[in-house]
Structures are given as structure tokens and as C-alpha cells.
Design a protein around this motif. Structure first.
Motif, PDB file in Angstrom:
ATOM      1  N   GLY A 247      40.078  50.073  39.043  1.00 20.76           N
ATOM      2  CA  GLY A 247      41.275  49.357  39.134  1.00 20.76           C
ATOM      3  C   GLY A 247      42.124  49.566  38.217  1.00 20.76           C
ATOM      4  N   ILE A 248      43.475  49.004  38.368  1.00 25.11           N
ATOM      5  CA  ILE A 248      44.500  49.005  37.221  1.00 25.11           C
ATOM      6  C   ILE A 248      43.963  48.317  35.747  1.00 25.11           C
ATOM      7  N   ARG A 249      43.323  47.175  35.943  1.00 29.00           N
ATOM      8  CA  ARG A 249      43.088  46.336  34.889  1.00 29.00           C
ATOM      9  C   ARG A 249      41.710  46.845  34.093  1.00 29.00           C
ATOM     10  N   GLY A 250      41.032  47.535  35.031  1.00 34.10           N
ATOM     11  CA  GLY A 250      39.449  48.091  34.407  1.00 34.10           C
ATOM     12  C   GLY A 250      39.708  49.351  33.915  1.00 34.10           C
ATOM     13  N   ALA A 251      41.002  50.073  34.200  1.00 40.37           N
ATOM     14  CA  ALA A 251      41.126  51.313  33.825  1.00 40.37           C
ATOM     15  C   ALA A 251      41.610  51.533  32.202  1.00 40.37           C
ATOM     16  N   THR A 252      40.870  51.505  31.297  1.00 36.30           N
ATOM     17  CA  THR A 252      41.240  51.528  29.988  1.00 36.30           C
ATOM     18  C   THR A 252      41.519  52.722  29.356  1.00 36.30           C
ATOM     19  N   VAL A 253      42.571  52.893  28.330  1.00 40.21           N
ATOM     20  CA  VAL A 253      42.627  54.097  27.854  1.00 40.21           C
ATOM     21  C   VAL A 253      41.682  55.057  27.202  1.00 40.21           C
ATOM     22  N   ARG A 254      40.536  54.097  26.884  1.00 39.98           N
ATOM     23  CA  ARG A 254      39.074  54.695  26.448  1.00 39.98           C
ATOM     24  C   ARG A 254      38.393  55.463  27.573  1.00 39.98           C
TER      25      ARG A 254
END
Length: 213
Positions: A30-37
Motif C-alpha cells: 500500500g502507499i503508506r506501507g511502501a517506505t523509501v527504504r
């Protein structure tokens, strides 16, 4: 002995790889769960390299959304520019929008993840508007060409209204065909789309759907 040739990725290739990794992470977390790391790990790069191409996560999301929307729009427009008369090109355009690869569950899940950002982010809203107008203008041009080919006089205002209505019809069938593809027979959704557009435009039955779908 064969040596594997060394390939140094270009700036464009690296940026495309990062966008692809962003879409993979959004599809999975999901968008919130997709972190830059996570995106960096998926792309096999460092966070520092990401910052070379994107100012932050918001800019990466915007680029990813643009790619999803452009992919949907370009697929249909490409189908409509393969030659043939206006009727054939309109038929291809409609069919392309309700059949694979446009009716792809992953594309729908990405679209659904992004759509909530449109009212909140002006850049997302601008991307959505740009692609919507591109799609609408392509459809309007096809409808004008069809009416001219059939010797019918239709004002540009009326044609724009028809294009908006046909687009709404296509959107609804796209959602149905993607969410419940198993409920439709082979080419059934395409045939429904064509016959529905005939009715909406008050064309003769079979004017679009009589040809091979």
C-alpha cells in the motif's frame, strides 16, 4: 570464453527501475506501507541514490501514478491508431479498454491505492486531469471521425458530451471486468461494451459490434 558485456544503466533506466520498484512496493504494502527504504531495497540501490532522482517519497509516488495512468491511456490510443476506417478504430479503442492488459488486477489495485490522493495532492489532481483530458480528446476525435464517415453532422459540443458518457460506460465495465473477470465469457465484456456504446450513440445495432471483437 564468452565474457558478459558490462552495461551501465542510463539515468533514464535507473529512474524507470525506481518507479517500477515503487509500484511493486505499493502493490504489496500500500502507499503508506511502501517506505523509501523498502523501495531502495527492492530496486537494489541505496537511499542516497534515490535522492539523486527524487526529492522525496511524494515525488516518487507522483511519478509512479503518472506511469500507471499513462500506461492505461496509451494502450487504448495505440489500439485506435493501427489503421482502418473510423468505425474500426473506435471499436479497437473500446475493446482495448475492457480487455487485457488494461483489465489487469494489479493495475486496478494500484489505481485504487492512488485515487484517494487526488483530492489531497494538487500534483496528483493535475496528473489525473491531464490523462483524463488526453483520453477524452482521443475518444472525441474518434466519434467525430465516425459521424463524418457515416455522413452525420454532429456539433463538437454534442460529441464532447457523448465522449464523456462513453468514457463513464467504459470505466464501469473496466471495473467489472477487472474485479470479476471470471463472470464474463470470452470477449463477452467487449461485446457488451460495443453494443452499449451503439445504444448510447443511437447507432444501428451491429454498427460497431458486428465486426470481430
Amino acid at each position: 570464453m564468452n565474457r558478459r558485456s558490462y552495461h551501465r544503466a542510463s539515468e533514464t533506466e535507473r529512474r524507470e527501475d525506481l518507479i517500477a520498484a515503487t509500484l511493486d512496493c505499493i502493490a504489496e504494502f500500500g502507499i503508506r506501507g511502501a517506505t523509501v527504504r523498502q523501495i531502495a531495497t527492492r530496486a537494489g540501490v541505496t537511499g542516497g541514490l534515490i535522492r539523486h532522482y527524487f526529492a522525496g517519497k511524494d515525488q516518487m509516488l507522483q511519478a509512479a501514478y503518472r506511469q500507471v495512468m499513462t500506461g492505461i491511456t496509451d494502450e487504448a490510443i495505440r489500439a485506435a491508431t493501427e489503421g482502418g476506417d473510423a468505425r474500426t478504430r473506435l471499436r479497437r479503442f473500446i475493446v482495448a479498454n475492457v480487455t487485457p492488459p488494461v483489465t489487469d488486477p494489479r493495475t486496478l489495485s494500484l489505481w485504487a491505492a492512488f485515487i484517494s490522493h487526488i483530492p489531497l495532492d494538487p500534483t496528483f489532481a493535475a496528473i489525473h486531469r491531464e490523462n483524463y483530458l488526453t483520453f477524452l480528446e482521443a475518444l472525441e476525435a474518434l466519434l467525430l471521425a465516425l459521424h463524418a464517415e457515416q455522413g452525420r453532422t454532429v456539433s463538437r459540443e454534442e460529441c464532447r458530451a457523448h465522449a464523456i458518457a462513453v468514457n463513464g460506460l467504459i470505466d464501469g465495465l473496466w471495473l467489472e471486468g477487472t474485479l470479476a473477470a471470471d463472470l464474463f465469457a470470452d470477449k463477452g465484456l467487449a461485446e457488451t461494451a460495443l453494443s452499449s456504446v451503439e445504444a448510447l450513440l443511437r447507432l444501428s445495432p451491429g454498427e460497431l459490434s458486428a465486426s470481430e471483437t
